[in-house]
Each structure stands twice: as structure tokens, then as C-alpha cells.
Write a protein that holds these residues in place. Structure first.
Motif, short mmCIF file in Angstrom:
data_model
loop_
_atom_site.label_atom_id
_atom_site.label_comp_id
_atom_site.label_asym_id
_atom_site.label_seq_id
_atom_site.Cartn_x
_atom_site.Cartn_y
_atom_site.Cartn_z
N UNK A 150 8.67 -9.61 -4.29
CA UNK A 150 7.49 -8.80 -3.98
C UNK A 150 6.37 -8.98 -5.00
N UNK A 151 6.49 -10.00 -5.84
CA UNK A 151 5.44 -10.31 -6.81
C UNK A 151 5.29 -9.28 -7.92
N UNK A 152 6.34 -8.49 -8.16
CA UNK A 152 6.31 -7.47 -9.21
C UNK A 152 6.80 -8.10 -10.50
N UNK A 153 6.04 -7.85 -11.59
CA UNK A 153 6.38 -8.47 -12.87
C UNK A 153 6.19 -7.48 -14.02
N UNK A 154 6.65 -7.88 -15.19
CA UNK A 154 6.46 -7.08 -16.40
C UNK A 154 4.97 -6.81 -16.58
N UNK A 155 4.64 -5.57 -16.89
CA UNK A 155 3.25 -5.16 -17.06
C UNK A 155 2.69 -4.41 -15.86
N UNK A 156 3.32 -4.56 -14.69
CA UNK A 156 2.87 -3.84 -13.51
C UNK A 156 3.19 -2.35 -13.65
N UNK A 157 2.44 -1.52 -12.92
CA UNK A 157 2.59 -0.07 -13.00
C UNK A 157 3.33 0.45 -11.76
N UNK A 158 4.29 1.33 -12.02
CA UNK A 158 5.01 2.02 -10.94
C UNK A 158 4.32 3.36 -10.76
N UNK A 159 3.76 3.58 -9.58
CA UNK A 159 3.06 4.84 -9.30
C UNK A 159 4.00 5.80 -8.58
N UNK A 160 3.92 7.07 -9.00
CA UNK A 160 4.73 8.10 -8.36
C UNK A 160 5.93 8.55 -9.17
N UNK A 161 6.13 7.95 -10.36
CA UNK A 161 7.22 8.40 -11.22
C UNK A 161 6.95 9.84 -11.65
N UNK A 162 7.95 10.70 -11.58
CA UNK A 162 7.73 12.10 -12.00
C UNK A 162 7.37 12.16 -13.47
#
Length: 130
Positions: A106-118
Motif C-alpha cells: 500500500x506504499x506505506x513507509x517509515x515517516x508516514x503518519x497514521x491518522x486516528x490513533x487514540x
């Protein structure tokens, strides 16, 4: 277990959140398969070094370690049944387990942001009676 909807690079994922220490210890043990775009997130009240193993896990997984700002600091892979430790390279507040290679695919790599984490600690305490 509570289910959350997170987003990484505009890709929505549905995750179960391990909230109690028992849920965190069990994780994805004994699970035969994970649907596409679904996983499990582990939340800790404060950033700390995290470690996982694959004891009793039947499926190959990839684990993203996430800091207190929601940034992925590392992505590591686990082999079913492997007892070696998979460690975060830095203190982290979350760990996200997905099917092996989900992040890469899915093209996700180190440095990307995960949105919705509590943001607040929602760890539940289970008190023993007796």
C-alpha cells in the motif's frame, strides 16, 4: 475489543484495539486469517521500547511501530511461530499489526503518519477480586 477506523496515506483500515493487558498478551495468537485492510493496534499510555514475538501466531505479519505523534518509526516482519523478539528501534506509543507486506503493498513507509490513533490512554485495568 473496540474497533477503530484509521487512515494511512488516505487508505482506510479497520483495526481491533487491544485495550487490556490480557488482550495485548493474546494479540493475534490463534487467528487463522486477517481480512484485507484489517489488523490490530496496541496502545500504551506512554512511549516506551516495544517488543513482540510470534508465539502461537498462525499468519505472517508486518508490524509498524508508531511514535506519540502518529509517525511510523519502523516496519518489521514476523514469521508464524517464531520466538525471537521483534523490537521497536525507539520508544513508541503504538504498534500496528497487519498482514505481511500490507504496508509495502500500500506504499506505506517509515515517516508516514497514521491518522486516528487514540491520543488519550484508554487502557483498561482488570482488577482481580479476592
Amino acid at each position: 475489543m473496540q474497533t477503530l477506523l484509521l487512515t494511512i496515506n488516505n487508505t482506510p483500515i479497520r483495526v481491533k484495539m487491544a485495550r487490556t493487558s490480557q488482550e495485548q498478551q493474546r494479540g493475534l495468537m490463534f487467528v487463522d486469517s486477517l481480512p484485507q485492510d484489517e489488523g490490530m493496534i496496541f496502545h500504551y499510555p506512554k512511549p516506551r521500547p516495544l517488543s513482540f514475538w510470534m508465539k502461537n501466531v498462525k499468519i505472517p505479519l508486518s508490524i509498524a511501530f508508531i511514535d506519540s505523534l502518529g509517525k511510523i518509526t519502523a516496519i518489521k516482519h514476523g514469521v508464524p511461530g517464531d520466538l525471537s523478539t521483534i523490537k521497536s528501534p525507539t520508544p513508541c506509543k503504538w504498534a500496528l499489526e497487519m498482514n505481511k507486506d500490507w504496508f509495502h503493498n500500500n506504499g506505506v513507509k517509515v515517516g508516514d503518519i497514521v491518522k486516528g490513533c487514540p491520543r488519550k490512554s484508554i487502557m483498561l485495568r482488570v482488577e482481580k477480586k479476592g
